[in-house]
Write a protein that holds these residues in place. Structure first.
Motif, short mmCIF file in Angstrom:
data_model
loop_
_atom_site.label_atom_id
_atom_site.label_comp_id
_atom_site.label_asym_id
_atom_site.label_seq_id
_atom_site.Cartn_x
_atom_site.Cartn_y
_atom_site.Cartn_z
N UNK A 91 0.85 -1.06 0.26
CA UNK A 91 0.22 0.06 -0.16
C UNK A 91 1.02 1.19 -0.01
N UNK A 92 0.75 2.12 -0.90
CA UNK A 92 1.64 3.33 -1.16
C UNK A 92 0.09 4.58 -1.10
N UNK A 93 0.75 5.82 -1.19
CA UNK A 93 0.01 6.82 -1.08
C UNK A 93 -1.03 6.82 -2.34
N UNK A 94 -0.66 6.49 -3.54
CA UNK A 94 -1.06 6.38 -4.59
C UNK A 94 -1.74 5.26 -5.24
N UNK A 95 -1.38 4.14 -4.65
CA UNK A 95 -1.92 3.15 -5.12
C UNK A 95 -1.52 1.71 -4.31
N UNK A 118 -8.81 -3.51 8.76
CA UNK A 118 -9.12 -2.90 10.27
C UNK A 118 -9.40 -1.38 10.23
N UNK A 119 -9.33 -1.05 8.95
CA UNK A 119 -9.69 0.58 8.67
C UNK A 119 -8.34 1.37 8.70
N UNK A 120 -7.22 0.74 8.71
CA UNK A 120 -6.12 1.34 8.67
C UNK A 120 -5.34 1.84 7.47
N UNK A 121 -4.96 3.12 7.30
CA UNK A 121 -4.21 3.49 6.25
C UNK A 121 -3.16 4.31 6.35
N UNK A 210 0.03 -21.46 7.43
CA UNK A 210 0.07 -19.89 6.95
C UNK A 210 0.83 -19.24 7.79
N UNK A 211 1.84 -18.22 7.00
CA UNK A 211 2.44 -17.13 7.93
C UNK A 211 2.09 -16.07 7.56
N UNK A 212 1.54 -14.56 8.15
CA UNK A 212 1.22 -13.51 7.46
C UNK A 212 2.46 -12.85 8.33
N UNK A 213 2.91 -11.67 7.62
CA UNK A 213 3.66 -10.46 7.92
C UNK A 213 3.17 -9.28 7.64
N UNK A 214 3.28 -8.35 8.45
CA UNK A 214 2.97 -6.96 8.21
C UNK A 214 4.09 -6.17 8.42
N UNK A 215 4.44 -5.40 7.24
CA UNK A 215 5.75 -4.42 7.33
C UNK A 215 5.22 -3.04 7.17
N UNK A 216 5.77 -2.27 8.19
CA UNK A 216 5.57 -0.89 7.94
C UNK A 216 6.81 -0.11 7.76
N UNK A 217 7.03 0.74 6.35
CA UNK A 217 8.26 1.45 6.02
C UNK A 217 7.62 2.84 6.81
N UNK A 218 8.79 3.33 7.80
CA UNK A 218 8.27 4.42 8.48
C UNK A 218 9.08 5.68 8.28
N UNK A 220 10.17 9.82 9.34
CA UNK A 220 10.60 10.45 10.49
C UNK A 220 9.66 10.71 11.46
N UNK A 221 8.25 10.83 11.11
CA UNK A 221 7.28 11.19 11.88
C UNK A 221 6.59 9.96 12.57
N UNK A 222 7.14 8.83 12.40
CA UNK A 222 6.51 7.42 13.02
C UNK A 222 5.38 7.31 12.47
N UNK A 223 5.17 7.70 10.98
CA UNK A 223 3.79 7.45 10.26
C UNK A 223 4.34 6.43 9.13
N UNK A 224 3.73 5.52 8.83
CA UNK A 224 4.24 4.80 7.66
C UNK A 224 3.93 5.34 6.42
N UNK A 225 5.06 5.24 5.56
CA UNK A 225 5.10 5.75 4.32
C UNK A 225 4.47 4.66 3.30
N UNK A 226 4.68 3.24 3.84
CA UNK A 226 4.32 2.07 2.95
C UNK A 226 3.73 0.82 3.80
N UNK A 227 2.86 0.22 3.45
CA UNK A 227 2.42 -0.96 4.44
C UNK A 227 2.57 -2.01 3.40
N UNK A 228 3.09 -3.01 3.77
CA UNK A 228 3.01 -4.38 3.03
C UNK A 228 2.60 -5.42 3.99
N UNK A 229 1.50 -6.22 3.39
CA UNK A 229 0.87 -7.49 3.93
C UNK A 229 1.35 -8.66 3.12
N UNK A 230 2.01 -9.46 3.68
CA UNK A 230 2.37 -11.04 2.99
C UNK A 230 1.93 -11.99 3.54
#
Length: 237
Positions: A91-95, A118-121, A210-218, A220-230
């Motif tokens: 998930x990125x800001x544009x797509x 969960x309604x998180x963006x 099954x294994x699920x991973x959630x990655x947050x590319x963070x 400086x403001x500790x807000x994700x710039x990118x979210x990956x769900x695998x």
């Protein structure tokens, strides 16, 4: 699955095909996908393993992670899809970019802003992500530039924060402990952005279904710039 979401998704696919054809009216041979091919592709992406989107008993406030959390939805609720086996979405800001770990399989890119089940963006903070997924202290790891991993303490700056869940049956999930998560990340991280073959996936799953991973590319403001769900799945016998 909500019939209005499916209708919107099908209309989106058909509109894309119509626009592509109208750009070049001189083309005589129509090699666009047939209705059967469109429906097949739709079923593959939108209805992974026959799961319903946002099942009635799903409670994002109480549930840390369930199969429903493999769902991603556009923030205006017009498009939604589930991750099929052995795939991931970024998930990125544009797509949102959807891909299979098998690089020979074609993925998709959905334009627009997306959110998790969960309604998180990307408008939510790292702390809100960790709280929504019930990640306890030390349950998430951050990766340093030298490739080492350490427990995320909620304060220290980290460029990538990861937490995960595992299931014995593909239905019920439990948090992955720090030692096991580190083992998984050492297998996966060197291959980020490229294909991951079946032998590596089997090592990552390691006896689980099954294994699920959630990655947050963070940022400086500790807000994700990118979210990956695998999603990693044991090969069918």
């Amino acid at each position: 699955m909500n019939k209005y979401l499916k209708l919107a998704a099908v209309c989106f696919l058909m509109l894309t095909l119509m626009c592509a054809c109208s750009k070049n009216e001189e083309v005589i041979i129509d090699d666009s996908p047939s209705e059967e091919e469109i429906n097949s592709r739709y079923d593959e992406i939108m209805n992974s393993s026959g799961e319903e989107l946002l099942s009635e008993d799903y409670n994002p406030i109480v549930d840390s992670f369930t199969t429903v959390d493999f769902q991603l939805t556009m923030t205006d609720d017009t498009t939604a899809f589930n991750l099929p086996e052995n795939s991931y979405a970024v998930i990125t800001a544009a797509a949102t970019k959807f891909k299979f770990f098998d690089s020979s399989l074609q993925g998709e890119t959905f334009a627009g802003s997306f959110k998790t089940a969960k309604g998180l963006s990307l408008m939510n903070s790292v702390a809100e992500f960790l709280s929504a997924y019930k990640v306890e202290q030390g349950g998430a790891l951050c990766r340093a530039d030298d490739g080492s991993y350490s427990a995320y303490d909620g304060v220290s700056f980290a460029k990538r924060i990861t937490f995960g869940f595992a299931s014995d049956d593909g239905l019920g999930f439990s948090p992955i402990g720090a030692d096991e998560l580190q083992r998984i990340l050492k297998l996966r991280d060197p291959l980020l952005g490229g294909g991951i073959d079946s032998s590596v996936i089997e090592s990552i799953v390691s006896g689980k279904q099954t294994v699920a991973l959630v990655d947050l590319a963070v940022s400086d403001a500790l807000t994700p710039s990118e979210v990956t769900i695998s999603r990693f799945d044991k090969a069918q016998q």
